[in-house]
Each structure stands twice: as C-alpha cells, then as structure tokens.
Design a protein around this motif. Structure first.
Motif, PDB file in Angstrom:
ATOM      1  N   UNK A  36       0.811  -1.219   0.000  1.00 14.95           N
ATOM      2  CA  UNK A  36       0.000   0.000   0.000  1.00 14.95           C
ATOM      3  C   UNK A  36       0.850   1.276   0.000  1.00 14.95           C
ATOM      4  N   UNK A  37       2.163   1.133  -0.227  1.00 17.77           N
ATOM      5  CA  UNK A  37       3.035   2.299  -0.292  1.00 17.77           C
ATOM      6  C   UNK A  37       3.382   2.902   1.058  1.00 17.77           C
ATOM      7  N   UNK A  38       3.310   2.083   2.096  1.00 16.60           N
ATOM      8  CA  UNK A  38       3.586   2.538   3.462  1.00 16.60           C
ATOM      9  C   UNK A  38       4.745   1.717   4.021  1.00 16.60           C
ATOM     10  N   UNK A  39       5.641   2.373   4.735  1.00 12.65           N
ATOM     11  CA  UNK A  39       6.780   1.684   5.352  1.00 12.65           C
ATOM     12  C   UNK A  39       6.486   1.438   6.834  1.00 12.65           C
ATOM     13  N   UNK A  40       7.102   0.403   7.375  1.00 13.23           N
ATOM     14  CA  UNK A  40       7.019   0.113   8.808  1.00 13.23           C
ATOM     15  C   UNK A  40       8.397   0.276   9.415  1.00 13.23           C
ATOM     16  N   UNK A  64      -4.159   3.340  11.516  1.00 13.28           N
ATOM     17  CA  UNK A  64      -3.260   4.407  11.096  1.00 13.28           C
ATOM     18  C   UNK A  64      -2.952   4.299   9.607  1.00 13.28           C
ATOM     19  N   UNK A  65      -2.748   3.076   9.117  1.00 11.31           N
ATOM     20  CA  UNK A  65      -2.530   2.880   7.680  1.00 11.31           C
ATOM     21  C   UNK A  65      -3.735   3.355   6.880  1.00 11.31           C
ATOM     22  N   UNK A  66      -4.928   3.072   7.360  1.00 16.01           N
ATOM     23  CA  UNK A  66      -6.133   3.502   6.660  1.00 16.01           C
ATOM     24  C   UNK A  66      -6.201   5.024   6.605  1.00 16.01           C
ATOM     25  N   UNK A  67      -5.804   5.699   7.674  1.00 13.59           N
ATOM     26  CA  UNK A  67      -5.750   7.162   7.633  1.00 13.59           C
ATOM     27  C   UNK A  67      -4.825   7.625   6.511  1.00 13.59           C
ATOM     28  N   UNK A  68      -3.639   7.041   6.449  1.00  9.24           N
ATOM     29  CA  UNK A  68      -2.668   7.427   5.422  1.00  9.24           C
ATOM     30  C   UNK A  68      -3.269   7.211   4.027  1.00  9.24           C
ATOM     31  N   UNK A  69      -3.938   6.098   3.842  1.00 12.03           N
ATOM     32  CA  UNK A  69      -4.509   5.775   2.534  1.00 12.03           C
ATOM     33  C   UNK A  69      -5.659   6.691   2.142  1.00 12.03           C
ATOM     34  N   UNK A  70      -6.291   7.319   3.107  1.00 13.14           N
ATOM     35  CA  UNK A  70      -7.425   8.218   2.834  1.00 13.14           C
ATOM     36  C   UNK A  70      -7.001   9.649   2.541  1.00 13.14           C
ATOM     37  N   UNK A  71      -5.724   9.944   2.595  1.00  9.94           N
ATOM     38  CA  UNK A  71      -5.222  11.310   2.406  1.00  9.94           C
ATOM     39  C   UNK A  71      -4.682  11.513   1.004  1.00  9.94           C
ATOM     40  N   UNK A  72      -4.732  12.770   0.563  1.00 13.52           N
ATOM     41  CA  UNK A  72      -4.067  13.096  -0.694  1.00 13.52           C
ATOM     42  C   UNK A  72      -2.571  13.293  -0.420  1.00 13.52           C
ATOM     43  N   UNK A  73      -1.796  13.400  -1.477  1.00 17.33           N
ATOM     44  CA  UNK A  73      -0.334  13.498  -1.341  1.00 17.33           C
ATOM     45  C   UNK A  73       0.095  14.709  -0.519  1.00 17.33           C
ATOM     46  N   UNK A  74      -0.558  15.837  -0.712  1.00 14.71           N
ATOM     47  CA  UNK A  74      -0.176  17.052   0.023  1.00 14.71           C
ATOM     48  C   UNK A  74      -0.379  16.876   1.525  1.00 14.71           C
ATOM     49  N   UNK A  75      -1.470  16.265   1.891  1.00 14.30           N
ATOM     50  CA  UNK A  75      -1.734  16.046   3.323  1.00 14.30           C
ATOM     51  C   UNK A  75      -0.771  15.015   3.901  1.00 14.30           C
ATOM     52  N   UNK A 115     -18.567   7.587   1.908  1.00 14.62           N
ATOM     53  CA  UNK A 115     -17.510   8.606   1.989  1.00 14.62           C
ATOM     54  C   UNK A 115     -16.179   8.076   1.460  1.00 14.62           C
ATOM     55  N   UNK A 116     -15.917   6.805   1.653  1.00 11.92           N
ATOM     56  CA  UNK A 116     -14.668   6.225   1.137  1.00 11.92           C
ATOM     57  C   UNK A 116     -14.536   6.446  -0.363  1.00 11.92           C
ATOM     58  N   UNK A 117     -15.635   6.409  -1.079  1.00 15.01           N
ATOM     59  CA  UNK A 117     -15.565   6.569  -2.540  1.00 15.01           C
ATOM     60  C   UNK A 117     -15.200   7.985  -2.949  1.00 15.01           C
ATOM     61  N   UNK A 118     -15.272   8.945  -2.015  1.00 16.36           N
ATOM     62  CA  UNK A 118     -14.941  10.335  -2.324  1.00 16.36           C
ATOM     63  C   UNK A 118     -13.505  10.687  -1.945  1.00 16.36           C
ATOM     64  N   UNK A 119     -12.829   9.797  -1.266  1.00 18.60           N
ATOM     65  CA  UNK A 119     -11.483  10.083  -0.771  1.00 18.60           C
ATOM     66  C   UNK A 119     -10.435   9.687  -1.800  1.00 18.60           C
ATOM     67  N   UNK A 120      -9.255  10.312  -1.736  1.00 12.58           N
ATOM     68  CA  UNK A 120      -8.203  10.051  -2.724  1.00 12.58           C
ATOM     69  C   UNK A 120      -7.420   8.767  -2.436  1.00 12.58           C
ATOM     70  N   UNK A 121      -8.115   7.640  -2.330  1.00 14.80           N
ATOM     71  CA  UNK A 121      -7.451   6.367  -2.044  1.00 14.80           C
ATOM     72  C   UNK A 121      -6.485   6.010  -3.166  1.00 14.80           C
ATOM     73  N   UNK A 149      -4.303   0.501  -4.659  1.00  8.07           N
ATOM     74  CA  UNK A 149      -4.364  -0.735  -3.869  1.00  8.07           C
ATOM     75  C   UNK A 149      -5.537  -0.720  -2.890  1.00  8.07           C
ATOM     76  N   UNK A 150      -5.811   0.437  -2.311  1.00 11.78           N
ATOM     77  CA  UNK A 150      -6.933   0.547  -1.376  1.00 11.78           C
ATOM     78  C   UNK A 150      -8.270   0.601  -2.118  1.00 11.78           C
ATOM     79  N   UNK A 151      -8.302   1.267  -3.244  1.00 16.35           N
ATOM     80  CA  UNK A 151      -9.538   1.408  -4.014  1.00 16.35           C
ATOM     81  C   UNK A 151     -10.076   0.049  -4.448  1.00 16.35           C
ATOM     82  N   UNK A 152      -9.194  -0.912  -4.702  1.00 12.13           N
ATOM     83  CA  UNK A 152      -9.654  -2.248  -5.127  1.00 12.13           C
ATOM     84  C   UNK A 152     -10.407  -2.984  -4.017  1.00 12.13           C
ATOM     85  N   UNK A 153     -10.264  -2.544  -2.784  1.00 12.80           N
ATOM     86  CA  UNK A 153     -10.932  -3.198  -1.659  1.00 12.80           C
ATOM     87  C   UNK A 153     -12.380  -2.761  -1.489  1.00 12.80           C
TER      88      UNK A 153
END
Length: 161
Positions: free
Chosen positions: A22-26, A66-77, A144-150, A153-157
């Motif tokens: 999902x483009x997130x590091x641990x 926390x990962x879901x928060x990251x996935x719901x944000x646009x690049x600037x945020x 609301x999920x459909x309006x967010x900049x997912x 990888x997240x959009x397919x869910x």
C-alpha cells in the motif's frame, strides 16, 4: 479482557509486506523505546508521512487504523502528516470501515479478529460492537470512502455497489 493481537503475534514480515503493498513503510522500534509520533502514546502506532512506527506490543488494529488514515489522504496532506491524522468525523468512520476491509488482506489476521480486537480495546459504536456497526450502520462511511483520494491498492478493496 480478551487478548488483543499485536505486531509480535504476526509472522515476522507479514505487516511489513502488507504495508509495502500500500506504499507505506514500517519502522520497528525497540520494545522499551517510545513510539515516535504516536498520537495516543505507546503501544499505539505512530505516523510520519508514509512511515508507521510500532513496537512488538503495538496492536494490529492500531497499525491498520493508522494505515487507513494514510490511505485516505491526498499526497499534500500525507507530506505534512506527523502524529495527528486529523480529518472529520465522517473521515474517521471511513477510516474504520477501510480498516476492516484491510484486515481481510493481512496474512494471519481477519476482519473477525479485527472486530474482536476493536471491541476489546474499547472502540465505541452506537450499535454496541464493531461488527454491528460495520454490517448495519456504516453506509455513510462506505459512501464517503468513494470520495477520498485512495490509492489504487486501497480502491480495489471497496465493495461494488
């Protein structure tokens, strides 16, 4: 209180591989160290940009949330993200919904386990449980999920409506 699934309960690379898809590091921190950028404090996950911070005792539900928060944000945020994910109440509900969708794609975890962990941790929902909320009261979150900049990888869910 029921045991809550922690990072230590998963196979060694399960969370790292999952987040990377999902483009997130641990970034794992020592068991006796503070967790950088943890909003609620240890053992909750911390976040800076697209990196999540966790110890072995960090709950899996916290990492997924926390990962879901990251996935719901646009690049600037995401570029400004440090500790506090912010967002509206509706975004928080969407994050919880996405968290449940993500749980089914994590090795050795499941949506059922997530719901049990959320309830044991003390998440609060009008219908009394995470499962009841997800199944009977989350239409606004799902919409609301459909309006967010997912990301892709997240959009397919997202469920097909």
């Amino acid at each position: 209180m029921q045991d809550i699934t922690t990072l230590a309960d998963l196979p060694a690379s399960a969370m790292t591989d999952f987040l990377a898809r999902h483009g997130i590091a641990l970034a794992r921190v020592a068991d006796d160290a503070e967790i950088p950028a943890s909003y609620w404090g240890a053992p909750e996950a911390g976040v800076i940009g697209t990196t999540l911070y966790a110890r072995a005792d960090t709950p899996v539900h916290s990492l997924l949330h926390t990962a879901a928060h990251v996935l719901c944000m646009d690049e600037a945020r995401r570029a400004r993200l440090h500790t506090d994910c912010g967002g509206s109440d509706l975004e928080e509900a969407a994050v919880c919904y996405l968290q449940a969708l993500l749980a089914d794609t994590l090795a050795d975890y499941s949506r059922e386990r997530l719901f049990a962990d959320m309830d044991a941790w003390g998440y609060s929902f009008r219908l009394g449980s995470a499962r009841a909320w997800f199944e009977q009261d989350a239409e606004d979150a799902r919409a609301h999920l459909t309006t967010l900049p997912l990301n892709a990888s997240a959009r397919t869910l997202l469920p097909a409506d």
